[in-house]
Design an enzyme around this catalytic site. Sequence first.
Site, PDB file in Angstrom:
ATOM      1  N   ASP A  30       0.874  -1.114  -0.180  1.00 42.55           N
ATOM      2  CA  ASP A  30      -0.017   0.200   0.031  1.00 42.55           C
ATOM      3  C   ASP A  30       0.856   1.260  -0.083  1.00 42.55           C
ATOM      4  O   ASP A  30       1.884   1.119   0.638  1.00 42.55           O
ATOM      5  CB  ASP A  30      -0.882   0.130   1.138  1.00 42.55           C
ATOM      6  CG  ASP A  30      -2.243   0.998   1.029  1.00 42.55           C
ATOM      7  OD1 ASP A  30      -3.341   0.442   0.653  1.00 42.55           O
ATOM      8  OD2 ASP A  30      -2.139   2.327   1.295  1.00 42.55           O
ATOM      9  N   LYS A  35      -0.858   3.451   6.984  1.00 40.03           N
ATOM     10  CA  LYS A  35      -1.763   2.087   6.890  1.00 40.03           C
ATOM     11  C   LYS A  35      -0.746   1.090   6.887  1.00 40.03           C
ATOM     12  O   LYS A  35      -1.085  -0.016   7.665  1.00 40.03           O
ATOM     13  CB  LYS A  35      -2.522   2.189   5.559  1.00 40.03           C
ATOM     14  CG  LYS A  35      -3.606   0.993   5.450  1.00 40.03           C
ATOM     15  CD  LYS A  35      -4.235   0.995   4.209  1.00 40.03           C
ATOM     16  CE  LYS A  35      -5.552   1.457   3.991  1.00 40.03           C
ATOM     17  NZ  LYS A  35      -6.159   1.288   2.920  1.00 40.03           N
ATOM     18  N   THR A 121     -12.917  -2.998  -9.450  1.00 37.84           N
ATOM     19  CA  THR A 121     -13.934  -2.916 -10.315  1.00 37.84           C
ATOM     20  C   THR A 121     -13.677  -1.888 -11.495  1.00 37.84           C
ATOM     21  O   THR A 121     -13.398  -0.695 -11.162  1.00 37.84           O
ATOM     22  CB  THR A 121     -15.334  -2.536  -9.920  1.00 37.84           C
ATOM     23  OG1 THR A 121     -15.492  -3.586  -8.968  1.00 37.84           O
ATOM     24  CG2 THR A 121     -16.451  -2.582 -10.498  1.00 37.84           C
ATOM     25  N   ALA A 252     -37.148  -5.362   0.786  1.00 35.79           N
ATOM     26  CA  ALA A 252     -37.480  -3.926   0.497  1.00 35.79           C
ATOM     27  C   ALA A 252     -37.034  -3.072   1.618  1.00 35.79           C
ATOM     28  O   ALA A 252     -36.894  -3.540   2.643  1.00 35.79           O
ATOM     29  CB  ALA A 252     -38.938  -3.619   0.254  1.00 35.79           C
ATOM     30  N   GLY A 257     -27.144   1.403  -0.674  1.00 33.41           N
ATOM     31  CA  GLY A 257     -26.158   2.307  -0.583  1.00 33.41           C
ATOM     32  C   GLY A 257     -24.990   1.671  -0.705  1.00 33.41           C
ATOM     33  O   GLY A 257     -24.806   0.598  -1.315  1.00 33.41           O
ATOM     34  N   CYS A 260     -20.274   0.519  -3.545  1.00 33.92           N
ATOM     35  CA  CYS A 260     -20.340  -0.130  -4.813  1.00 33.92           C
ATOM     36  C   CYS A 260     -21.574  -0.074  -5.695  1.00 33.92           C
ATOM     37  O   CYS A 260     -21.456   0.570  -6.818  1.00 33.92           O
ATOM     38  CB  CYS A 260     -20.216  -1.771  -4.379  1.00 33.92           C
ATOM     39  SG  CYS A 260     -18.941  -2.114  -3.643  1.00 33.92           S
ATOM     40  N   LYS A 263     -21.930   3.631  -7.031  1.00 37.20           N
ATOM     41  CA  LYS A 263     -20.972   4.144  -8.035  1.00 37.20           C
ATOM     42  C   LYS A 263     -20.932   3.148  -9.478  1.00 37.20           C
ATOM     43  O   LYS A 263     -21.028   3.675 -10.560  1.00 37.20           O
ATOM     44  CB  LYS A 263     -19.834   3.821  -7.360  1.00 37.20           C
ATOM     45  CG  LYS A 263     -18.355   3.956  -8.263  1.00 37.20           C
ATOM     46  CD  LYS A 263     -17.147   3.673  -7.580  1.00 37.20           C
ATOM     47  CE  LYS A 263     -16.895   2.167  -7.335  1.00 37.20           C
ATOM     48  NZ  LYS A 263     -15.662   1.773  -7.624  1.00 37.20           N
TER      49      LYS A 263
END
Length: 437
Positions: A30, A35, A121, A252, A257, A260, A263
Amino acid sequence: MDLSIIGSGYVGLVTGACFADVGHNVICVDNDPSKVESLQAGKVPIYEPGLEEVINRNVAAKRLRFTGSIKDGVDNSQVVFIAVPTPQAADGHVDLSFIEKVAREIAGVLSDYRVIVDKSTVPVKTGEKVAESIKRYNKHGAEFDVVSNPEFLREGCAVADLMKPDRIVIGAQSERAIDLMKKIYEPFMSPILVTDINSAELIKHAANSFLALKISYINAVSAICEASGADVEKVADGIGMDRRIGRNFLNAGIGYGGSCFPKDIAAFIKISEQLGVPFTLLKEVQRINASQKDRFLTAVRDALWVLREKKIAVWGLTFKPDTDDIRSSVAIDLVADMLKEGAHVTVYDPKGMEKAREVKEIAGATFAASALEAVEGAEALIVATEWSEFAAVDLETVKESMATPMVFDGRNLFDPQTMATLGFQYHSIGRHRVAPR
Ligand code: UGA
């Protein structure tokens, strides 16, 4: 096998930990030194059930380590996975600058044959761009193959999803790369689908869009249920029993939200437009999702008349249970909307409080220490995320603590009959209203 994963976010970290757990030697890379330092010190920066144990176990077994150096990762692995963020730009298209930078950096240190796997993605045809970029910056002319290997894990159950996937998709064009990829995934004993690179990339966007479509479908049905007196849970059970449809992702609520679906749906719409074949169905999926939150807020307004000065408790801030992730959370949007209308909002979430305190749109909210503290003196309670902790709260105590016992359940966590028997005025999504006793 020796593997490296570039990017230690949700996908990179969980993938690295699980690969190590099945026996591979894994280097997680990273570019954020703080981090890397905290991971090296045994501190896991995200909350994900089971992840910390898997990481600790494999660090102790010396199968997993963390570094800030891409060269270290590339030099010491046969296969290099890219799992860096692909954020959404303002116009909906995907910002691929992190992927491009990593591709250049890999190329700069490539000295021997490596398989470069894209796990982030990305829009269809990104693999072609990654290959072009590596070829351009490949100083030593080393051999390489590019593979697309999309990830299907869900936050909150990411370790389980990764260890037992429904399928593993490998998009590749060289037998050499396919053989190495199959070897990596052999211990997972799950079905493997080999495709070309473009199809693998498309599978990811098409899968997420289809799941979002299922949610919007049942949410649209929930509005019809409310208008006609039917029960959306029964309808979902009835259609879900058809194996061609399935019951999953037919719950339902106040809408999807997270980092993923919103966007990826926006990106897929953009890609389809750029390719000259606009996928307009997905615009309707987005519209229904937004209207679900609006319908819910209208129900709250209808019951309370005006929100100004009303004391409203909100249970749940994360975009789903069992995570501390509040990105694109409908719960946060709801709180922000009610604060704007002048309500006094008190919030509580089992894991999302720390991150929520940093959201300026909800800075005016009061942060309670427990679910029960949040409802003290409240005129209404909103359930925005279906944490099991909320299902276990003593509802008699909740009722006694509230100024007026009114509950708006945005995730259908409670049973309408039970709530009525306890004396609550109870509103849920697409289900019968039962008058309180
Ligand atoms: C989603 C996909 O499910 C994963 O397969 C995929 O790998 C991941 O995106 C990704 O692209 O990285 P995730 O966003 O972690 O996973 O969580 P989901 O469980 O899919 O939930 C997304 C949203 O849909 C949540 O807000 C949830 O509350 C909502 N939802 C889900 C519903 O409103 N109803 C349902 O029936 C299911």
